[in-house]
Motif scaffolding. Structure first.
Motif, short mmCIF file in Angstrom:
data_model
loop_
_atom_site.label_atom_id
_atom_site.label_comp_id
_atom_site.label_asym_id
_atom_site.label_seq_id
_atom_site.Cartn_x
_atom_site.Cartn_y
_atom_site.Cartn_z
N LYS A 1 113.82 90.02 -32.43
CA LYS A 1 114.74 90.93 -33.13
C LYS A 1 116.06 90.25 -33.44
O LYS A 1 116.62 90.45 -34.53
CB LYS A 1 114.97 92.18 -32.28
N ASP A 2 116.57 89.47 -32.50
CA ASP A 2 117.86 88.82 -32.73
C ASP A 2 117.77 87.80 -33.87
O ASP A 2 118.67 87.70 -34.71
CB ASP A 2 118.36 88.15 -31.45
N LEU A 3 116.66 87.06 -33.93
CA LEU A 3 116.52 86.02 -34.94
C LEU A 3 116.26 86.59 -36.33
O LEU A 3 116.76 86.06 -37.33
CB LEU A 3 115.42 85.04 -34.55
N THR A 4 115.47 87.67 -36.41
CA THR A 4 115.25 88.28 -37.73
C THR A 4 116.53 88.93 -38.24
O THR A 4 116.84 88.87 -39.44
CB THR A 4 114.12 89.32 -37.67
N HIS A 5 117.30 89.54 -37.35
CA HIS A 5 118.58 90.13 -37.74
C HIS A 5 119.53 89.03 -38.23
O HIS A 5 120.22 89.18 -39.25
CB HIS A 5 119.19 90.89 -36.57
N LEU A 6 119.57 87.91 -37.50
CA LEU A 6 120.43 86.80 -37.87
C LEU A 6 120.01 86.22 -39.22
O LEU A 6 120.87 85.90 -40.07
CB LEU A 6 120.38 85.72 -36.79
N ALA A 7 118.69 86.06 -39.44
CA ALA A 7 118.21 85.51 -40.71
C ALA A 7 118.63 86.39 -41.89
O ALA A 7 119.05 85.88 -42.96
CB ALA A 7 116.70 85.36 -40.67
N ALA A 8 118.52 87.70 -41.73
CA ALA A 8 118.93 88.61 -42.80
C ALA A 8 120.43 88.51 -43.06
O ALA A 8 120.88 88.54 -44.23
CB ALA A 8 118.54 90.04 -42.45
N LYS A 9 121.22 88.38 -42.00
CA LYS A 9 122.66 88.25 -42.16
C LYS A 9 123.02 86.95 -42.88
O LYS A 9 123.87 86.92 -43.78
CB LYS A 9 123.34 88.28 -40.79
N VAL A 10 122.38 85.87 -42.48
CA VAL A 10 122.65 84.57 -43.10
C VAL A 10 122.29 84.60 -44.58
O VAL A 10 123.05 84.13 -45.44
CB VAL A 10 121.87 83.46 -42.38
N ALA A 11 121.12 85.16 -44.89
CA ALA A 11 120.64 85.16 -46.28
C ALA A 11 121.30 86.24 -47.13
O ALA A 11 121.26 86.17 -48.36
CB ALA A 11 119.12 85.35 -46.29
N GLY A 12 121.87 87.25 -46.46
CA GLY A 12 122.43 88.36 -47.21
C GLY A 12 121.37 89.24 -47.85
O GLY A 12 121.56 89.80 -48.93
N THR A 13 120.23 89.39 -47.16
CA THR A 13 119.12 90.18 -47.68
C THR A 13 118.89 91.41 -46.81
O THR A 13 119.34 91.48 -45.67
CB THR A 13 117.83 89.36 -47.71
N GLU A 14 118.16 92.36 -47.37
CA GLU A 14 117.86 93.59 -46.66
C GLU A 14 116.75 93.39 -45.63
O GLU A 14 116.69 94.11 -44.62
CB GLU A 14 117.43 94.68 -47.66
N ILE A 15 115.87 92.43 -45.86
CA ILE A 15 114.65 92.29 -45.07
C ILE A 15 114.50 90.86 -44.57
O ILE A 15 114.80 89.89 -45.29
CB ILE A 15 113.40 92.68 -45.91
N SER A 16 114.02 90.74 -43.32
CA SER A 16 113.65 89.44 -42.76
C SER A 16 112.43 89.63 -41.88
O SER A 16 112.38 90.57 -41.08
CB SER A 16 114.81 88.87 -41.94
N LEU A 17 111.43 88.75 -42.02
CA LEU A 17 110.19 88.87 -41.27
C LEU A 17 109.79 87.52 -40.67
O LEU A 17 110.01 86.46 -41.27
CB LEU A 17 109.04 89.36 -42.17
N VAL A 18 109.16 87.58 -39.49
CA VAL A 18 108.50 86.41 -38.89
C VAL A 18 107.00 86.68 -38.95
O VAL A 18 106.51 87.63 -38.33
CB VAL A 18 108.94 86.18 -37.44
N ASN A 19 106.27 85.88 -39.69
CA ASN A 19 104.85 86.11 -39.93
C ASN A 19 104.00 84.95 -39.45
O ASN A 19 104.34 83.79 -39.70
CB ASN A 19 104.58 86.32 -41.44
N LEU A 20 102.90 85.26 -38.76
CA LEU A 20 101.86 84.28 -38.44
C LEU A 20 100.62 84.66 -39.23
O LEU A 20 100.28 85.84 -39.33
CB LEU A 20 101.56 84.26 -36.94
#
Length: 391
Positions: free
Chosen positions: A22-41
């Motif tokens: 959760k922390d990393l997906t939230h951080l990725a969205a903040k960095v990118a300035g996007t509404e959505i961030s996902l970690v997918n396998l």
């Protein structure tokens, strides 16, 4: 195939990690300035979302994803306008209510440089990604892979602890018998010593008796500690009931999505006998996904789980049956040789040709057996037999 083997070596329960990213997906969205961030396998049939921000999703058919193209790239994939790309402009996610427009994805590479999944960011608005933001997203992707490695290492350590505790328990059992005999013998000698009134012999025998009793108490303590430790690390094991529940959780949505009935039959007499969970989700999950793929809408997939109890080694029996299109004798021979090829599903699902080859590979590594029975247009049954070490 090599990519899928690397993913299977992680032996991940895809439903168990959502809180860990959760922390990393939230951080990725903040960095990118996007509404959505996902970690997918991504495995043979399914994209499993093990971390999300801004979009509540657990799994997606592989053919309906953008990340299936990201894992084919060496560096990154950017789609500035999903509606203008013919690979995606007919997908549901570009229409209401999602109305996605922008996508940026970075492959998740393991230590050998194999892409096992992707970190992606998405938005309903058009975006541009600066080089600085891209570098930060790559750092986050690297941290995701490091965490996956850490979780795998912890699971391996728990398994080793279990094995060590099993050895300790056997040692404790082995020493209890001789020590109990020593104590009994010392009691007899002690009684004889009293009648002979041999004070010095009595003192020595009493010391033997006292010391042996202490060691016997220690053995009992070791055994009780083993029970506690084994219970603490029970997550390295399944029993038939928990195995069924996990399969329902992971693959029930796929059956519902295709309007199929997914039924589980479990042997009630052996449903709580523990066995190793090693690679079971990868093997059985691929078979269930394959059955769903080749069963028409309104059909039925039946999963049978049994543990055959034997004196030397128990055998886990897994059967996956469907009433789908069936498999020809030549195709069965090809699967058993590990050379299955891609075929479209009954609803046009895209095939990748690796699912059953991976199943065959994993079963062989576990020294198991795979049997296939099928009639064209009547259905197919896959039967797997995996030996288990008796505890």
């Amino acid at each position: 195939m090599e990519r899928l083997i690397h993913l299977s070596d992680l032996d991940i329960d895809y439903s168990s990690l959502s809180d860990n990213f959760k922390d990393l997906t939230h951080l990725a969205a903040k960095v990118a300035g996007t509404e959505i961030s996902l970690v997918n396998l991504i495995d043979s049939y399914t994209q499993w979302t093990i971390g999300n921000h801004g979009l509540d999703v657990d799994q997606t058919p592989r053919e309906d994803t953008v990340c299936q193209y990201t894992i084919m790239s060496d560096d990154q994939l950017e789609v500035p306008d999903l509606t203008a790309d013919e690979r995606f402009n007919k997908k549901d996610f570009v229409n209401d209510p999602m109305s996605l427009r922008y996508y940026f994805g970075i492959p998740l590479k393991d230590r050998e440089g194999i892409n096992i999944g992707a970190l992606c960011v998405m938005d309903t608005k058009f975006k541009t990604m600066s080089p600085e933001k891209i570098e930060l997203l790559k750092i986050i992707a690297g941290e995701i892979v490091n965490r996956l490695k850490s979780y795998k290492a912890m699971d391996d350590l728990k398994s080793q602890v279990n094995e060590a505790n099993e050895s300790k328990k056997k040692v404790a059992h082995d020493i209890r018998g001789p020590l109990a005999g020593i104590i009994g013998l010392s009691q007899i000698i002690s009684e004889q010593g009293k009648s002979a009134n041999i004070d010095e012999v009595m003192d020595f025998i009493n010391l033997i008796h006292s010391g042996s009793k202490s060691i016997l108490d220690l053995a009992d303590e070791i055994l009780s500690e083993d029970k506690e430790v084994v219970n603490q690390h029970s997550n390295t094991q399944f029993h038939l009931s928990s195995f069924r529940d996990k399969l329902k959780e992971l693959y029930g949505p796929q059956a519902i999505s295709k309007q199929l009935q997914l039924q589980f039959n479990v042997n009630q007499e052996t449903q709580y006998i523990p066995f190793s969970k090693n690679k079971l989700l990868q093997i059985t999950g691929n078979l269930i996904s394959n059955a769903i793929k080749f069963t028409p809408v309104g059909g039925k997939v039946t999963v049978g789980l049994d543990l055959i109890v034997k004196s030397d080694k128990n055998v886990l029996s897994i059967s996956v049956s469907d009433n789908g299109v069936g498999i020809s004798k030549d195709e069965i021979a090809s699967i058993l040789e590990g050379n299955s090829h891609t075929t479209k599903g009954t609803s046009g699902e895209k095939g990748y040709g690796f699912g059953l080859s991976l199943v065959k590979h994993l079963i062989e590594k576990l020294e198991g057996q795979l049997e296939i029975r099928s009639e064209l247009n009547q259905g197919t049954t896959f039967e797997v037999y995996l030996p288990q070490n008796n505890s």
